[in-house]
Design an enzyme around this catalytic site. Structure first.
Site, short mmCIF file in Angstrom:
data_model
loop_
_atom_site.label_atom_id
_atom_site.label_comp_id
_atom_site.label_asym_id
_atom_site.label_seq_id
_atom_site.Cartn_x
_atom_site.Cartn_y
_atom_site.Cartn_z
N ARG A 69 0.85 -1.18 0.00
CA ARG A 69 0.00 0.00 0.00
C ARG A 69 0.89 1.24 0.00
NH1 ARG A 69 -2.03 1.02 4.35
NH2 ARG A 69 -1.36 -0.70 5.67
N TYR A 198 -1.11 -3.72 -7.12
CA TYR A 198 -0.92 -4.41 -5.84
C TYR A 198 -2.22 -4.43 -5.00
CZ TYR A 198 -0.04 -5.33 -1.04
OH TYR A 198 -0.17 -5.85 0.22
N LYS A 207 -9.49 -2.04 1.85
CA LYS A 207 -9.17 -0.85 2.64
C LYS A 207 -9.91 0.39 2.15
CE LYS A 207 -6.13 -3.15 5.03
NZ LYS A 207 -6.40 -3.50 6.42
N HIS A 227 -10.92 -1.36 11.80
CA HIS A 227 -9.80 -2.24 11.40
C HIS A 227 -9.62 -3.29 12.51
CE1 HIS A 227 -5.30 -2.38 10.03
NE2 HIS A 227 -6.00 -3.31 9.44
N SER A 249 -0.58 -2.98 11.94
CA SER A 249 0.00 -4.11 11.20
C SER A 249 1.24 -4.63 11.92
CB SER A 249 0.31 -3.75 9.76
OG SER A 249 0.62 -2.40 9.66
N CYS A 251 1.29 -6.82 14.27
CA CYS A 251 1.06 -7.10 15.68
C CYS A 251 0.25 -8.38 15.88
CB CYS A 251 0.37 -5.92 16.36
SG CYS A 251 1.41 -4.46 16.46
N ASP A 278 -9.56 -8.91 9.78
CA ASP A 278 -9.04 -7.58 9.42
C ASP A 278 -10.04 -6.44 9.58
OD1 ASP A 278 -6.83 -6.05 8.48
OD2 ASP A 278 -7.77 -5.88 6.51
N ARG A 371 1.89 -12.11 -0.14
CA ARG A 371 0.55 -12.35 0.40
C ARG A 371 -0.07 -13.64 -0.09
NH1 ARG A 371 -1.85 -8.19 3.79
NH2 ARG A 371 -0.26 -6.59 3.86
C1 OXD Z 1 -3.02 -4.03 6.17
C2 OXD Z 1 -3.63 -5.25 5.59
O1 OXD Z 1 -2.10 -3.47 5.57
O2 OXD Z 1 -4.53 -5.80 6.22
O3 OXD Z 1 -3.47 -3.61 7.26
O4 OXD Z 1 -3.24 -5.64 4.48
MN MN Z 2 -5.28 -4.65 7.87
#
Ligand code: OXD
Ligand code: MN
Length: 589
Positions: A69, A198, A207, A227, A249, A251, A278, A371
């Site tokens: 991102r 991406y 997102k 989130h 992220s 964590c 998520d 991913r």
């Molecule tokens: C993030 C994801 O970047 O879930 O938070 O991909």
């Molecule tokens: Mn996320």
């Protein structure tokens, strides 16, 4: 596929802009998806993996300059700058539309435009919302098929007259990094994304819609888009209590969502069920409680570090009908590999860039942000309520971050307002894995810093309003920290499945079964109330250490919070100022 004039008129307008050679309506049928897969295989956009070991799985590589991102190129274009707030990039919508029109002009010449209707949330759910993404990428279509409820069913959900759909336009265009833009126009229900291929930048349901646009809709419509993972914890009596948790992220959100309880708990009959890993959409239900759905239909997880020990449920989820992006291609058996999968990197392999990879030369084979896109139905611990249109009732909301010293293992907010303060001051320390200094505290309120579609000050005010609506039915709010370290920098708490021991206390608190001790920052468990049986070196004394509140460190924390809050000027709710004053006073007592 639809007679909805709002949809049809908008598509005509976009078609005139991007000028595709061909248009394909995505109905979501298996026959159509097969055709698209075959086409992607023929052009090399995707590669089919070993049909015995990884049936239905595909491999994709993004451009080398397009692997994550891009927060610096992500914009919230509300009409007024102050409505985007100090934590978002902003540009005047008219200026931004004009700039992007030149980039989109003729961008699909010689290409096919796919019209992709999708539903975020279960079909038929009052929580769910529809989006339409126009894209020139088959990769996007195939990923969106896993991540959302895609195709005719989404248009059926929208109906023939509604105008309540999110208009998403995506083109890979020329894949120019310097002209890459991920732009949300919250007041127009619109997302334009250009020059990227991406995931997080182009799977517009995730997102861009389910957090940035949805958070704005949620504020206006009286609900919340967060989130957060959602999990259900089943006790030996078969009772299931649901919690949501927001972590920045890196964590361990996916790991917590799919947690396997320690043996002692398993033997006693405890189980964890995954509703989402998520994103959570939350509404006040007819009974006055807070109910949550996961708007997604799959997991877009980080591959490196995922293994049979850290998260077997995630790994098993990726064993069929999954798309892998930027991982190692094992040429010997046509499978995939990534750092942290096991200790046997393949000898005959291509790295994420598609180059011959020598696993002994010290270079990484998989991109650190590589991913898997895996269907939720593959997950062995998927909740039976995953598709429940009414969602699940939430007992607790958990915030957390990576803090080496300051935050204790767990504490409970005194009430909802205090909990909003705790969430608003969330922070995480940078690790050696990221560029820049290690141990720098970064504020990430409610883990929403990159995802809030409007002014964060207004967002906190909305949280406070939701608390008013929920009254005494509001979920209890907690903060956890799995990452405290000893003097040598080693993690003290074992984490992973053993986090269940902390979840158990949290549920006990919600059910009025556990006591707590008051501290300057909130309620903490009595150390002996965290079950440490079977943890070896980690004893009740260790838990006692993990629960200490160092007043000197917390006074530093207060300084950091003040600095952060100052950015919001008069948008900062007075309630949060007063919570900060209470914390300061408590630390001086
Ligand atoms: C993030 C994801 O970047 O879930 O938070 O991909
Ligand atoms: Mn996320």
């Amino acid at each position: 596929m639809t007679n909805n004039k709002n949809v049809l008129n908008w598509i005509e307008e976009m078609k005139a802009l991007v000028k595709p050679d061909k248009v394909v309506w995505i109905d979501g049928s298996e026959a159509q998806l097969k055709e698209l897969r075959d086409q992607a295989l023929a052009t090399g956009e995707m590669e089919a993996l070993n049909p015995e070991k990884l049936p239905g799985c595909l491999l994709h590589r993004t451009a080398i300059n397009d692997v994550a991102r891009v927060e610096g190129r992500t914009f919230i274009c509300s009409r007024r700058k102050e409505d985007a707030g100090p934590t978002n990039n902003w540009e005047d919508p008219q200026v931004m539309y004009a700039k992007l029109r030149t980039l989109f002009d003729g961008a699909m010449q010689g290409r096919t435009m796919y019209i992709l209707p999708y539903c975020m949330g279960p079909i038929g759910s009052p929580f769910s919302k529809v989006g339409v993404e126009l894209t020139d990428s088959i990769y996007v279509v195939l990923n969106m098929d896993i991540m959302t409820r895609m195709g005719q069913q989404a248009f059926d959900q929208l109906g023939d007259t509604s105008n309540d759909f999110v208009r998403g336009l995506h083109s890979k265009a020329k894949m120019e990094e310097e002209n890459r833009y991920i732009v949300q126009f919250p007041e127009d229900n619109t997302i334009w994304s250009v020059n990227s291929g991406y995931g997080g930048n182009v799977l517009l349901g995730k997102k861009c819609f389910a957090l940035r646009i949805a958070s704005y809709q949620a504020k206006n419509e009286g609900w919340m888009a967060e989130h957060m993972l959602i999990l259900g914890l089943e006790n030996p009596k078969g009772e299931i209590k649901y919690v949501c948790a927001a972590f920045p992220s890196a964590c361990g959100k996916t790991n917590l969502a799919m947690l396997i309880p320690p043996k002692k708990f398993q033997d006693a009959g405890y189980k964890v069920w995954t509703v989402g890993d998520d994103i959570a959409w939350l509404r006040v239900g007819p009974d006055g409680r807070l109910w949550a759905i996961n708007p997604e239909n799959g997991f877009f997880g980080v591959a490196p570090g995922t293994n049979m020990k850290s998260n077997p449920n995630a790994l098993i989820s990726t064993q069929k009908n999954t798309i892998f992006t930027n991982v190692v291609h094992n040429l010997d058996d046509n499978t995939v590999w990534w750092e942290g999968l096991d200790k046997n990197p393949p000898k005959n392999a291509l790295n994420w860039k598609g180059e011959k990879w020598d696993c002994t030369d010290g270079s990484k084979g998989a991109h650190p942000n590589s991913r898997f896109t895996a269907p939720a139905v593959n997950c062995p611990c998927i909740s039976s309520e995953f598709n429940n249109p009414n969602g699940v009732p939430i007992s607790a909301i958990i915030f957390g971050g990576r803090r080496a010293k300051t935050a204790p293992l767990v504490y409970q907010a005194r009430d909802w307002k205090h909990g909003v303060f705790v969430g608003s001051t969330m922070a995480s320390e940078t690790t050696a894995a990221a560029a820049g200094a290690v141990g720098v505290v970064r504020r990430d309120p409610m883990a929403m810093l990159p995802f809030c579609g409007y002014n964060m000050g207004d967002y906190w005010a909305h949280w406070l309003e939701m608390g008013e609506k929920l009254g005494d039915k509001a979920p209890k709010i907690f903060n956890v920290n799995w990452f405290r370290t000893d003097d040598e920098g080693h993690f003290i708490w074992p984490g992973f499945g053993d986090n269940m021991r902390v979840l158990n206390w949290i549920i006990d608190r919600c059910e009025g079964r556990a006591e707590a001790v008051e501290t300057p920052i909130g309620y903490e468990p009595k150390p002996e109330d965290i079950d440490v049986e079977g943890l070896g070196d980690v004893t009740t004394d260790t838990v006692k250490d993990l629960l200490t509140v160092d007043k000197a460190l917390w006074k530093e924390e207060v300084k950091g919070i003040k600095e952060f809050y100052a950015k919001f000027g008069d948008k900062l709710p007075k309630e949060l100022e007063s919570q900060l004053a209470t914390l300061e006073a408590n630390l001086d007592k």
